[in-house]
Design an enzyme around this catalytic site. Structure first.
Site, PDB file in Angstrom:
ATOM      1  N   LEU A 166       1.894  -4.774   1.501  1.00  0.00           N
ATOM      2  CA  LEU A 166       2.131  -3.439   1.526  1.00  0.00           C
ATOM      3  C   LEU A 166       1.106  -2.725   0.759  1.00  0.00           C
ATOM      4  O   LEU A 166       0.605  -3.026  -0.325  1.00  0.00           O
ATOM      5  CB  LEU A 166       3.352  -2.948   1.162  1.00  0.00           C
ATOM      6  CG  LEU A 166       4.741  -3.658   1.698  1.00  0.00           C
ATOM      7  CD1 LEU A 166       6.048  -3.320   0.813  1.00  0.00           C
ATOM      8  CD2 LEU A 166       4.936  -3.266   3.146  1.00  0.00           C
ATOM      9  N   TRP A 168      -0.155   0.978  -1.572  1.00  0.00           N
ATOM     10  CA  TRP A 168       0.553   1.755  -2.437  1.00  0.00           C
ATOM     11  C   TRP A 168       0.884   3.347  -2.208  1.00  0.00           C
ATOM     12  O   TRP A 168       1.294   3.979  -2.967  1.00  0.00           O
ATOM     13  CB  TRP A 168      -0.357   1.930  -3.946  1.00  0.00           C
ATOM     14  CG  TRP A 168      -1.756   2.117  -3.668  1.00  0.00           C
ATOM     15  CD1 TRP A 168      -2.636   1.132  -3.567  1.00  0.00           C
ATOM     16  CD2 TRP A 168      -2.492   3.436  -3.393  1.00  0.00           C
ATOM     17  NE1 TRP A 168      -4.097   1.702  -3.326  1.00  0.00           N
ATOM     18  CE2 TRP A 168      -3.905   2.959  -3.293  1.00  0.00           C
ATOM     19  CE3 TRP A 168      -1.903   4.667  -3.118  1.00  0.00           C
ATOM     20  CZ2 TRP A 168      -4.818   3.951  -3.065  1.00  0.00           C
ATOM     21  CZ3 TRP A 168      -2.700   5.500  -3.128  1.00  0.00           C
ATOM     22  CH2 TRP A 168      -4.299   5.207  -2.844  1.00  0.00           C
ATOM     23  N   SER A 246      -6.337  -1.833   3.352  1.00  0.00           N
ATOM     24  CA  SER A 246      -7.856  -1.330   3.757  1.00  0.00           C
ATOM     25  C   SER A 246      -8.183  -2.157   4.820  1.00  0.00           C
ATOM     26  O   SER A 246      -7.736  -3.559   5.055  1.00  0.00           O
ATOM     27  CB  SER A 246      -8.687  -1.569   2.596  1.00  0.00           C
ATOM     28  OG  SER A 246      -8.442  -2.910   2.063  1.00  0.00           O
ATOM     29  N   TYR A 256      -7.684 -15.983   6.125  1.00  0.00           N
ATOM     30  CA  TYR A 256      -6.668 -16.597   5.664  1.00  0.00           C
ATOM     31  C   TYR A 256      -5.907 -17.436   6.607  1.00  0.00           C
ATOM     32  O   TYR A 256      -5.572 -18.655   6.745  1.00  0.00           O
ATOM     33  CB  TYR A 256      -5.683 -15.992   4.723  1.00  0.00           C
ATOM     34  CG  TYR A 256      -6.338 -15.000   3.631  1.00  0.00           C
ATOM     35  CD1 TYR A 256      -7.301 -15.467   3.069  1.00  0.00           C
ATOM     36  CD2 TYR A 256      -5.551 -14.113   3.098  1.00  0.00           C
ATOM     37  CE1 TYR A 256      -7.828 -14.927   1.932  1.00  0.00           C
ATOM     38  CE2 TYR A 256      -6.003 -13.137   2.300  1.00  0.00           C
ATOM     39  CZ  TYR A 256      -7.001 -13.549   1.600  1.00  0.00           C
ATOM     40  OH  TYR A 256      -7.435 -13.039   0.325  1.00  0.00           O
ATOM     41  N   CYS A 303      -3.718   6.807   5.369  1.00  0.00           N
ATOM     42  CA  CYS A 303      -4.487   6.269   6.359  1.00  0.00           C
ATOM     43  C   CYS A 303      -5.058   7.190   7.332  1.00  0.00           C
ATOM     44  O   CYS A 303      -5.995   7.144   7.834  1.00  0.00           O
ATOM     45  CB  CYS A 303      -3.751   5.042   6.889  1.00  0.00           C
ATOM     46  SG  CYS A 303      -2.151   5.408   7.369  1.00  0.00           S
ATOM     47  N   GLU A 400     -14.236   5.851   4.476  1.00  0.00           N
ATOM     48  CA  GLU A 400     -12.844   6.413   4.183  1.00  0.00           C
ATOM     49  C   GLU A 400     -12.883   6.738   2.759  1.00  0.00           C
ATOM     50  O   GLU A 400     -12.942   6.125   1.798  1.00  0.00           O
ATOM     51  CB  GLU A 400     -11.631   5.348   4.457  1.00  0.00           C
ATOM     52  CG  GLU A 400     -10.324   5.767   4.330  1.00  0.00           C
ATOM     53  CD  GLU A 400      -9.352   4.806   4.387  1.00  0.00           C
ATOM     54  OE1 GLU A 400      -9.484   3.700   3.908  1.00  0.00           O
ATOM     55  OE2 GLU A 400      -8.102   5.141   4.930  1.00  0.00           O
TER      56      GLU A 400
END
Ligand code: NAD
Length: 500
Positions: A166, A168, A246, A256, A303, A400
């Site tokens: 998550l 912030w 991000s 990953y 966002c 951004e």
């Protein structure tokens, strides 16, 4: 300074809160295995609120083991969906009952205004648990058409153990966006809140147990991205990851997955969303309020912030003047004061990052139409900035910023407006203002982004899917029935039927 009665009350609640400090694994608060902790700050005062368990790969392992055990035992994953509904409805009610406490906790941990926190936690978070709880026993599989000799069932099954990573900026709301559909689907979960704002998710886990969620179904591991976050991304026993954050870190989660067990990864990432004002729009208070909120709501730490405001040249001066007048009345300050419209930035580091963008805008030739350089030494506060004369290639029009910066780009006609709006690697959101619904719908169809709002700035609501095209997202969507797709597997059962 005299504080209003409500401000005093919220400060009192803040003073009396017991802050969660440990990870929540297998139904109980536990310290990090390493014994390490990290500090969490109140960004509005820069005071240390307390310490929190510094979870890393060892804690993620424990949380995943608890989640896997609970998933296998089936008390949640295989229970009647009506039971999942009952528990999620109870959780919705518990969040409502504790809304003030949770909202104050969120505000002091993030710098968000109490007004926003109360709306998010008092209304939206419970709505998510309620809506997906209601969906739990109303989600059907399918039967495929076959000849008489077969029955073909298409079943939706919980995907397994899911990792939820998550950001912030809306800490508990983002937790609810992901947890509500994941739990409604029957998954077991390992949540990693952002290191800047770990407290509300930890408290939520406790409320979920009180609501009747079996131990191990909801685990929360506070910690940092490179350790706890990466451990989730690379874990061989996590079946799905859903990430919000991000674009840079979203890309790491794809890596990953490709370097571990190829788990599907749902990505909700950054944006550089346009707000387009066409030649026939009316510059009234509704439009201006929406435009300012589109850039500055939540301190611009959003966002879907519409920082690029693309305005037909014939309306530019009128629009800019009205925006500057509105922004000048913006009350920036104590987040626990219900009158405050903008709290603090989340960290000192983020404040500096946004400030650097403001300096870059100036140095690249954008004209400052509004700025207030008053500095508040007590916390990480930043006043809004409005730029005029922004051009599409300036850094502030391309990257951004994630802060309270509104940039006006004027265009000669509607075709240029569309061209500038499209000129971004992101595709999360756009707003279009016009009196002509034909033009509005043409823009809506041509803009490659997950949400287009017309004659308002809106992200939709619990019922409408939210996510990004291009570098703003993957095919995954949060919200709406579509969010369930992230957390289910599809199984075909083909049954041979002997002839009668
Ligand atoms: P971030 O990417 O820095 O962090 C997000 C999460 O990823 C955090 O929990 C963090 O600890 C973790 N993380 C960081 N580095 C990691 C790594 N190397 N490996 C694994 N995990 C790692 O984002 P942020 O600063 O918390 O949030 C701001 C960003 O989130 C903005 O870009 C914003 O646009 C985006 N956002 C998107 C949406 C959406 O729905 N699309 C919603 C809110 C925020």
């Amino acid at each position: 300074m005299t504080l209003s009665p409500d401000t005093n009350r919220f400060h009192d609640i803040a003073g009396r809160l017991t802050l969660p400090s440990n990870a929540f694994i297998d139904g109980a608060y536990v310290p990090a295995r390493s014994g390490r902790v990290f500090e969490t700050l109140n960004p509005a005062t820069s005071a240390v609120l307390g310490t929190v368990a510094h979870g890393d790969a060892a804690d993620v392992d424990l949380a995943v083991a608890a989640a896997r055990r609970s998933f296998k035992e089936g008390a949640w994953s295989r229970c009647a969906p009506e039971h999942r509904k009952d528990v999620l409805l109870r959780l919705a009610q518990l969040v409502r009952d504790h809304a003030e406490e949770l909202a104050v906790l969120e505000s002091i941990d993030s710098g968000k205004t109490i007004t926003d926190c109360l709306a998010e936690i008092g209304e939206h978070v419970p709505t998510f648990f309620q809506w997906y709880g209601e969906l739990a026993d109303k989600s059907f599989g399918k039967v495929a058409p076959t000849g008489e000799d077969a029955l073909a069932l298409i079943l939706k099954e919980p995907a397994g153990v899911v990792g939820l990573v998550l950001p912030w900026n809306f800490p508990l709301l983002m937790a609810a966006w992901k947890l509500a559909p994941a739990l409604a689907s029957g998954c077991s979960t390992v949540v990693k809140p952002a290191e800047q704002t770990p407290l509300s998710s930890l408290r939520l886990a406790e409320l979920a147990m009180e609501a009747g969620l079996p131990a191990g179904v909801l685990n929360v591991v506070p910690g940092f991205g490179e350790t706890a976050g990466q451990a989730i991304g690379r874990h061989m026993d996590i079946d799905v990851v859903s990430f919000t954050g991000s674009t840079e870190v979203g890309a790491l989660f794809l890596r990953y997955a490709s370097e571990s067990n190829l788990k599907p990864v749902g990505l909700e990432m950054g944006g550089k969303s346009p707000l387009v004002i066409l030649d026939d729009a009316v510059i009234d208070d509704h439009l201006v309020t929406n435009a300012v909120n589109a850039a500055c709501w939540n301190g611009g730490q959003n966002c879907s912030a519409n920082m690029r405001q693309i305005v037909h040249a014939s309306l530019k001066d009128e629009f800019l003047q009205a925006v500057v007048e509105k922004v000048a009345t913006f009350k920036v300050g104590d987040p626990l004061d219900p009158e405050t419209q903008m709290g603090s930035m989340v960290t000192d580091e983020h404040l500096r990052r946004v400030s650097r963008y403001v300096e870059t805008g100036k140095s690249e030739g954008a004209r400052v139409a509004y700025a207030d350089e008053k500095v508040r030494p007590d916390g990480f506060f930043l006043n809004p900035t409005v730029f005029d004369g922004v051009t599409r290639n300036m850094t502030i029009a391309r990257e951004e910023i994630f802060g309270p910066v509104l940039g006006v780009i004027d265009v000669a006609d509607n075709a240029e407006a569309l061209d500038v709006a499209l000129d971004t690697p992101y595709g999360l959101h756009a707003s279009v203002f016009t009196r002509d619904m034909d033009k509005a719908m043409h823009f809506a169809r041509r803009l490659p982004c997950g949400t287009v709002s017309i004659n308002c700035f809106s992200e939709g609501d619990v019922k409408t899917p939210f996510g990004g095209y291009k570098q703003s997202g993957s095919l995954a969507r949060d919200n709406g029935v579509e969010a369930m797709d992230q957390y289910v597997q599809t199984k075909t059962v083909w049954v041979y039927l002997r002839p009668m």
